[in-house]
Design a protein around this motif. Structure first.
Motif, PDB file in Angstrom:
ATOM      1  N   VAL A 170     -31.349 -31.186  26.404  1.00 61.55           N
ATOM      2  CA  VAL A 170     -29.885 -32.299  25.772  1.00 61.55           C
ATOM      3  C   VAL A 170     -30.006 -32.794  27.750  1.00 61.55           C
ATOM      4  O   VAL A 170     -30.134 -33.998  27.656  1.00 61.55           O
ATOM      5  N   ALA A 171     -29.879 -32.189  28.485  1.00 62.58           N
ATOM      6  CA  ALA A 171     -29.265 -33.050  30.169  1.00 62.58           C
ATOM      7  C   ALA A 171     -30.901 -33.668  30.743  1.00 62.58           C
ATOM      8  O   ALA A 171     -30.616 -34.794  30.520  1.00 62.58           O
ATOM      9  N   LEU A 172     -32.057 -33.061  29.974  1.00 62.31           N
ATOM     10  CA  LEU A 172     -33.266 -33.310  29.770  1.00 62.31           C
ATOM     11  C   LEU A 172     -34.073 -34.570  29.262  1.00 62.31           C
ATOM     12  O   LEU A 172     -34.597 -35.764  29.588  1.00 62.31           O
ATOM     13  N   HIS A 173     -33.614 -34.878  28.304  1.00 62.28           N
ATOM     14  CA  HIS A 173     -33.633 -35.969  26.948  1.00 62.28           C
ATOM     15  C   HIS A 173     -32.760 -36.430  26.372  1.00 62.28           C
ATOM     16  O   HIS A 173     -33.307 -37.163  25.402  1.00 62.28           O
ATOM     17  N   VAL A 174     -31.500 -37.369  27.845  1.00 64.39           N
ATOM     18  CA  VAL A 174     -30.211 -37.831  27.209  1.00 64.39           C
ATOM     19  C   VAL A 174     -31.015 -39.438  26.631  1.00 64.39           C
ATOM     20  O   VAL A 174     -32.072 -39.723  27.479  1.00 64.39           O
ATOM     21  N   LYS A 175     -31.040 -39.814  25.545  1.00 65.21           N
ATOM     22  CA  LYS A 175     -31.283 -41.183  25.376  1.00 65.21           C
ATOM     23  C   LYS A 175     -29.770 -42.014  25.218  1.00 65.21           C
ATOM     24  O   LYS A 175     -30.992 -43.567  24.818  1.00 65.21           O
ATOM     25  N   LYS A 176     -28.520 -41.584  25.071  1.00 70.48           N
ATOM     26  CA  LYS A 176     -27.618 -43.054  25.755  1.00 70.48           C
ATOM     27  C   LYS A 176     -27.678 -43.812  24.615  1.00 70.48           C
ATOM     28  O   LYS A 176     -27.701 -44.797  25.032  1.00 70.48           O
ATOM     29  N   GLU A 177     -27.668 -43.326  23.442  1.00 73.52           N
ATOM     30  CA  GLU A 177     -27.686 -43.776  21.908  1.00 73.52           C
ATOM     31  C   GLU A 177     -26.767 -43.730  21.341  1.00 73.52           C
ATOM     32  O   GLU A 177     -26.601 -44.573  20.979  1.00 73.52           O
ATOM     33  N   GLY A 178     -25.666 -42.986  22.013  1.00 73.75           N
ATOM     34  CA  GLY A 178     -24.838 -42.620  21.557  1.00 73.75           C
ATOM     35  C   GLY A 178     -24.565 -41.439  20.891  1.00 73.75           C
ATOM     36  O   GLY A 178     -25.010 -40.751  20.671  1.00 73.75           O
ATOM     37  N   LEU A 179     -23.499 -40.750  20.339  1.00 70.66           N
ATOM     38  CA  LEU A 179     -23.586 -39.739  19.795  1.00 70.66           C
ATOM     39  C   LEU A 179     -23.921 -39.361  18.324  1.00 70.66           C
ATOM     40  O   LEU A 179     -23.476 -40.299  17.467  1.00 70.66           O
ATOM     41  N   THR A 180     -25.078 -38.644  18.803  1.00 64.53           N
ATOM     42  CA  THR A 180     -25.467 -37.705  17.346  1.00 64.53           C
ATOM     43  C   THR A 180     -25.444 -36.669  16.860  1.00 64.53           C
ATOM     44  O   THR A 180     -25.731 -36.044  17.661  1.00 64.53           O
ATOM     45  N   ILE A 181     -25.984 -36.284  15.455  1.00 67.64           N
ATOM     46  CA  ILE A 181     -26.103 -34.962  14.875  1.00 67.64           C
ATOM     47  C   ILE A 181     -27.464 -34.060  15.522  1.00 67.64           C
ATOM     48  O   ILE A 181     -28.689 -35.362  15.467  1.00 67.64           O
ATOM     49  N   ASP A 182     -27.157 -33.139  16.636  1.00 72.70           N
ATOM     50  CA  ASP A 182     -28.954 -32.793  16.623  1.00 72.70           C
ATOM     51  C   ASP A 182     -29.188 -32.450  15.077  1.00 72.70           C
ATOM     52  O   ASP A 182     -28.717 -30.566  15.103  1.00 72.70           O
ATOM     53  N   GLN A 183     -30.000 -32.657  14.152  1.00 74.29           N
ATOM     54  CA  GLN A 183     -30.476 -32.168  12.728  1.00 74.29           C
ATOM     55  C   GLN A 183     -30.968 -30.209  13.185  1.00 74.29           C
ATOM     56  O   GLN A 183     -30.482 -29.843  12.273  1.00 74.29           O
ATOM     57  N   LYS A 184     -32.086 -30.393  13.811  1.00 72.77           N
ATOM     58  CA  LYS A 184     -32.750 -29.443  14.426  1.00 72.77           C
ATOM     59  C   LYS A 184     -31.909 -28.423  14.591  1.00 72.77           C
ATOM     60  O   LYS A 184     -31.652 -26.600  14.381  1.00 72.77           O
ATOM     61  N   ALA A 185     -30.625 -28.128  15.509  1.00 76.52           N
ATOM     62  CA  ALA A 185     -30.181 -27.369  16.069  1.00 76.52           C
ATOM     63  C   ALA A 185     -28.777 -26.780  15.078  1.00 76.52           C
ATOM     64  O   ALA A 185     -28.369 -25.899  14.414  1.00 76.52           O
ATOM     65  N   THR A 186     -28.523 -27.939  14.263  1.00 77.40           N
ATOM     66  CA  THR A 186     -27.689 -27.322  13.476  1.00 77.40           C
ATOM     67  C   THR A 186     -28.422 -27.052  12.290  1.00 77.40           C
ATOM     68  O   THR A 186     -27.196 -25.856  11.569  1.00 77.40           O
ATOM     69  N   SER A 187     -29.493 -27.153  11.581  1.00 79.09           N
ATOM     70  CA  SER A 187     -30.281 -26.452  10.656  1.00 79.09           C
ATOM     71  C   SER A 187     -30.564 -24.860  10.920  1.00 79.09           C
ATOM     72  O   SER A 187     -31.114 -24.626   9.947  1.00 79.09           O
ATOM     73  N   GLN A 188     -29.691 -24.361  11.756  1.00 80.60           N
ATOM     74  CA  GLN A 188     -30.482 -23.073  12.280  1.00 80.60           C
ATOM     75  C   GLN A 188     -29.865 -22.111  11.230  1.00 80.60           C
ATOM     76  O   GLN A 188     -30.057 -20.332  11.215  1.00 80.60           O
ATOM     77  N   GLY A 189     -28.756 -22.912  10.843  1.00 76.02           N
ATOM     78  CA  GLY A 189     -28.452 -22.054   9.408  1.00 76.02           C
ATOM     79  C   GLY A 189     -27.142 -21.071   9.670  1.00 76.02           C
ATOM     80  O   GLY A 189     -26.506 -19.929   9.216  1.00 76.02           O
ATOM     81  N   ASN A 190     -26.645 -20.935  11.212  1.00 75.34           N
ATOM     82  CA  ASN A 190     -25.637 -20.383  11.512  1.00 75.34           C
ATOM     83  C   ASN A 190     -23.951 -20.816  11.500  1.00 75.34           C
ATOM     84  O   ASN A 190     -22.825 -20.297  12.009  1.00 75.34           O
ATOM     85  N   GLY A 191     -24.023 -22.083  11.290  1.00 76.49           N
ATOM     86  CA  GLY A 191     -22.859 -22.978  10.667  1.00 76.49           C
ATOM     87  C   GLY A 191     -22.111 -24.004  11.454  1.00 76.49           C
ATOM     88  O   GLY A 191     -21.644 -24.643  11.911  1.00 76.49           O
ATOM     89  N   ASP A 192     -22.973 -23.513  12.753  1.00 73.93           N
ATOM     90  CA  ASP A 192     -22.889 -24.255  14.159  1.00 73.93           C
ATOM     91  C   ASP A 192     -22.697 -25.996  13.670  1.00 73.93           C
ATOM     92  O   ASP A 192     -24.218 -25.981  13.011  1.00 73.93           O
ATOM     93  N   VAL A 193     -22.372 -26.625  14.178  1.00 72.35           N
ATOM     94  CA  VAL A 193     -22.984 -28.436  13.745  1.00 72.35           C
ATOM     95  C   VAL A 193     -22.727 -28.704  16.185  1.00 72.35           C
ATOM     96  O   VAL A 193     -22.070 -28.789  16.793  1.00 72.35           O
TER      97      VAL A 193
END
Length: 99
Positions: A72-95
């Protein structure tokens, strides 16, 4: 250590059942400018602190959440807060949210 908070970069939301009650954790990370001094661990949640290169971190035993924070720190886009679908979809309930 002296630092200057620069901007908010990530939010992680975790809710999990723990027996008869629910635990809810929110993690917030900030981008900051280093001014002076050395980082010091608190001895409770953090047992070591320091400055490390990306190459050094690859050889360390660090949490997957830490690797995600670095991405995240290396790829900040400054487009506002968005859900990281790839990380969220790992199935452990974290968003995971990123800037």
């Amino acid at each position: 250590m002296t630092k200057k908070y620069f901007s908010f970069v990530v939010l992680k939301n975790r809710e999990q059942a723990n027996g008869p009650r629910s635990i809810h954790n929110v993690y917030i990370a900030f981008e900051m400018d280093y001014i002076e001094g050395e980082p010091k661990p608190d001895g409770v949640e953090v047992d070591q602190a320091g400055f490390f290169s990306l190459e050094e971190i690859q050889d360390m035993e660090v949490a997957s959440f830490t690797h995600w924070l670095l991405d995240v720190a290396l790829h900040v886009k400054k487009e506002g807060l968005t859900i990281d679908q790839k990380a969220t979809s790992q199935g452990n309930g974290d968003v995971y949210f990123r800037m």
